[in-house]
Write an enzyme that holds these catalytic residues in place. Sequence first.
Site, short mmCIF file in Angstrom:
data_model
loop_
_atom_site.label_atom_id
_atom_site.label_comp_id
_atom_site.label_asym_id
_atom_site.label_seq_id
_atom_site.Cartn_x
_atom_site.Cartn_y
_atom_site.Cartn_z
N HIS A 168 -1.17 2.12 15.77
CA HIS A 168 0.38 2.78 14.98
C HIS A 168 1.50 2.88 15.96
CE1 HIS A 168 -3.34 4.18 12.84
NE2 HIS A 168 -1.82 4.04 11.83
N GLU A 222 0.20 -1.35 0.16
CA GLU A 222 0.28 -0.20 -0.10
C GLU A 222 0.88 0.88 -0.49
OE1 GLU A 222 -2.38 -0.60 3.41
OE2 GLU A 222 -2.50 -3.03 2.89
N GLN A 247 2.65 -2.12 5.40
CA GLN A 247 2.50 -0.94 5.63
C GLN A 247 2.93 -0.96 7.71
OE1 GLN A 247 -1.08 2.40 4.64
NE2 GLN A 247 1.00 2.59 3.57
N ASP A 275 0.81 -3.26 12.76
CA ASP A 275 -0.54 -3.39 14.06
C ASP A 275 -1.27 -4.25 12.70
OD1 ASP A 275 0.16 -1.28 16.31
OD2 ASP A 275 1.05 -0.65 14.35
N TYR A 276 -0.93 -3.69 11.51
CA TYR A 276 -2.13 -4.50 10.37
C TYR A 276 -1.18 -5.51 9.55
CZ TYR A 276 -3.64 0.24 10.99
OH TYR A 276 -3.44 1.52 11.70
N GLU A 324 -3.91 -7.09 2.95
CA GLU A 324 -2.44 -7.65 4.09
C GLU A 324 -2.43 -9.45 3.89
OE1 GLU A 324 -4.48 -5.36 5.01
OE2 GLU A 324 -3.09 -3.34 5.07
#
Length: 803
Positions: A592, A494, A547, A550-551, A525
């Site tokens: 984040h 991304e 990115q 956390d994701y 993801e």
Amino acid sequence: MKTNPNTKTEITFEDFKTEVINDYKLAVTSRECSLLGRREVLTGKAKFGIFGDGKEVPQIAWAKAFENGDFRSGYYRDQTFMMAIGELTIEQFFAGLYANTDLSEEPMSAGRQMGGHFATHSLDENGNWKNLTEQKNSSADISPTAGQMPRLLGLAQASKIYRNVEGIDTTNFSKEGNEIAWGTIGNASTSEGLFFETINAAGVLQVPMVISIWDDEYGISVHARHQTTKENISEILKGFQRDKDTNGYEIFRVNGWNYAELIDTYQRAAKVARKEHVPVMIHVQALTQPQGHSTSGSHERYKNKERLAWEAEYDCNAQMRQWMIDNNIATDEELSTLEKEIKKAVRDGKKAAWSAFINPMKAEKTEVVSLLESLEKSSSNGVFISKLKNDLNAIDEPIRKDILSTARKALRYVISETSNEKIALQDWIDNYIEKIQPKYSSHLYSESESKAEYQSEVLPTYNADATEVDGRVILRDNFEAIFNNYPEALVFGEDAGHIGDVNQGLEGLQEKFGELRVSDTGIREATILGQGIGMAMRGLRPIAEIQYLDYILYALQIMSDDLATVQYRTKGRQKAPLIVRTRGHRLEGIWHSGSQMGGILNLIRGIHVLVPRNMTKAAGFYNTLLESDEPALIVECLNGYRLKEKMPNNIGKFKTPIGVVETIKEGEDITLVSYGSTLRLVEQAAKELLEVGIDVEIIDVQSLLPFDLNHDIVKSIAKTNRVMVIDEDVKGGASAYILDQILNEQNAYQYLDSQPKTLAAKPHRPAYGTDGDYFSKPSIEDIFEAVYDVMHETNPNDFPKLR
Ligand SMILES: Cc1ncc(C[n+]2csc(CCOP(=O)(O)OP(=O)(O)O)c2C)c(N)n1
Ligand SMILES: [Mg+2]
């Protein structure tokens, strides 16, 4: 009919007949394997069975369209296809069912996966690529439903890269990008998010992917009305159909019992995908499950009489048989004779597979029985040993557990005796474990010469007048060197393309290397990860960018189930040296600045986990990994892109070794072990501690998996006699992992004068803002006080209580 369904060239009716009869033979052979396979489970010879019965005919049609160089990413129903492409024999089918650990008998996984999980060998015994364009390829299956989808996307995208990117050596991997990636999925598994995510992404990317949906209306006991809107997946996906003005899919619908139509459909699908690089969906309807879902249950419990009667009538093999009779291809009698012959061939194959499985263990049993016989005579506990021996002897078809557990138990009866017989048994046990354990535990990581651990360090070097630059500039220039040095390297994620990632570590690189090598992706993801796996399996060197750390949770399932197990589940015959790039720790807010390192570490054994403290270290890790053949996750420090670092003059060449720690400050009083962003706080705390007379040693772990291969941490503890692990994950997370390594692997307990400590974050997610961070994660004061407390406990006179 005058055309050969495979080549569309004129052939005689006799040739055509022969081909159809051969196809039917295969369908019946596969069916017999399923029927006998179920019996083997029910009689206890195998543990679990899941078979391809009811899906034979479409797979034969598919195999005719499948060419050398093509790849499959499918699921447990595809045994007929594997037989049709010549990659699964009757013996191998049963070897899989029994879990034969010999790769030459059970080439799918050497017994590591339950039957029905298929693979071909992309690598030779030394871990080198074979020529994949000269063979039919199947990426190794995994069990989680729809888990095959993300990888499928990457397998297909590789063809696009090979067709359109210049300068890559394609010898082993592609002929002008003409390879199709073929997927299969059950109707019910299309309910999974991974299916929809992949379908959308392949439509966007326009890659040569053909997905077959085997629709038998059920997912175990759950009917399509609970699975799919309108009970029809191709109906609801109609909007993906391309038209003259838009990109999209070709969508076909075909009945799974219609041999002639199936062959035609697969030929048409292949043509579109191979030539035009357009994705295709084939909804194969009206399939059945003659024996129900698996050996774990019976479908009579949830299918009514009408459904069962319909399934008997529309069984694809039965329909093909009738069609052959109706079209004068064979008589009922001829087919009955043929079916009888096949039954016998399958029985014989099964017997051969069982002998190959059991005979080596029978021989091992004889060895132990004979050792116990001698031991029994020489021991005062002979009666007990004799009982153990007789019990083992009574097992006609022993497995390794029977054999080894008997031998180990026998040893307990001679604990306080000394004899040559005892030594002989001890030696046998040691040798046996040494020989047998790798059958179950090897190849979690690469065992080839390109193993990442073998890459030695190359230090960054600097000009005398080296300038200080933002960390992200070092990373960017290093990526540029990588793309120049490795034409097969590419990065995607991304915002990774046009703007060169959210922190500009890829700034300007899309302009230099093109949209295929430096690309933006959708927000997805799991399939970003899958894209990487598939491309890496086909010889490319993808860097998949997630990115934010956390994701990564969205991709973690695929990392854990697929990427981390590639080498292990194929016993080293497939690899996916994918680099996953992400950034995280210590910024702002719940999503984040998290640190799920404990979860990650424990879920992705099989992937290296690297946590560089600055961008020079990070760049060095990328350089190391590109020279190796293993997958890795690199977590860059989110707050480090704008921090100044000296610009090295050997960009693209320096290498950070993996599994090697670095002592960044020497000291006498206590060893502080940490990594990544937290180190900056630890370093500050160290300065402040020095002011009160406490001199700490700081070790940067850098590489969590593998961990401190040289055992340098224990050497430091031998000097300081105290240790504290500091990180920003929750308690019991990464810090617990690190402490376990230090105490159990490095035996540091023997040097400790104080309780080993961990300092971690609060159990909740980090709150927003600077104060949120201060009250959620270990602060400089927290570190100072925790270390001071240890010293106070040791020496309260010099270090009186602080508070
Ligand atoms: C993620 C996940 N959830 C549940 C299961 C258990 N499971 C195995 S097969 C299956 C049903 C799949 O049905 P379908 O996709 O229609 O394939 P079929 O077996 O009917 O060919 C389920 C629920 C699993 N393997 N993976
Ligand atoms: Mg189904």
